[in-house]
Design a protein around this motif. Structure first.
Motif, PDB file in Angstrom:
ATOM      1  N   ALA A   1      -0.551   4.687  -0.135  1.00 49.27           N
ATOM      2  CA  ALA A   1      -1.495   5.906  -0.193  1.00 49.27           C
ATOM      3  C   ALA A   1      -0.836   6.527   1.656  1.00 49.27           C
ATOM      4  O   ALA A   1      -1.164   5.618   2.244  1.00 49.27           O
TER       5      ALA A   1
ATOM      6  N   VAL B   1       0.932  -1.433  -0.065  1.00 44.51           N
ATOM      7  CA  VAL B   1       0.113   0.046  -0.102  1.00 44.51           C
ATOM      8  C   VAL B   1       0.811   1.609  -0.321  1.00 44.51           C
ATOM      9  O   VAL B   1       1.804   1.848   1.043  1.00 44.51           O
TER      10      VAL B   1
ATOM     11  N   TYR C   1      -2.488   3.008  -5.402  1.00 44.88           N
ATOM     12  CA  TYR C   1      -2.578   2.710  -4.267  1.00 44.88           C
ATOM     13  C   TYR C   1      -1.806   1.435  -3.618  1.00 44.88           C
ATOM     14  O   TYR C   1      -1.723   1.452  -2.958  1.00 44.88           O
TER      15      TYR C   1
ATOM     16  N   LEU D   1      -4.672   2.670   2.898  1.00 39.98           N
ATOM     17  CA  LEU D   1      -6.333   2.480   1.348  1.00 39.98           C
ATOM     18  C   LEU D   1      -7.450   2.625   1.718  1.00 39.98           C
ATOM     19  O   LEU D   1      -7.505   1.533   2.823  1.00 39.98           O
TER      20      LEU D   1
END
Length: 113
Positions: free
Chosen positions: A44, A42, A102, A48
């Motif tokens: 982000a 991930v 992401y 996420l």
């Protein structure tokens, strides 16, 4: 109780939006476990949001933290997120969709759903 195939359950999932129905399939077969070998990280920063359908407007059902490793069952096209319409069906405990924008693949790109 009869056991449904993964593809039949996935079709049910898309038709009804009931992603959780896949979790009721029971233990993975050898063929299914191959598909669970797709992983991603991930990216982000704030985490996420995981959703019940592959769109930004669908219900949020979880959160994957920045830097965490997620298991990817397959990919599909869905709602666009900053120009990227690819979504991954994640199989980490709860079946949920995450925007591929992401998630960086670790190893091969996931198969199509």
């Amino acid at each position: 109780m009869s056991r449904r195939s993964p593809l039949a359950l996935f079709g049910l999932c898309l038709a009804t939006g009931a992603v959780a129905a896949l979790a009721a399939a029971g233990p993975a077969t050898a063929e299914e476990s191959v598909h669970n070998d797709y992983r991603g990280r991930v990216t982000a920063k704030s985490g996420l949001l995981l959703r019940d359908k592959p769109t930004r407007s669908s219900r949020v059902i979880g959160l994957a933290r920045y830097g965490s490793i997620v298991h990817i069952f397959c990919k599909t096209r869905g709602g666009s997120v900053d120009g990227n319409n690819r979504w991954y069906l994640l199989s980490d405990g709860t079946w949920a969709w995450g925007s591929a924008l992401y998630i960086d693949n670790i190893g091969p790109s996931p198969r199509w759903c």
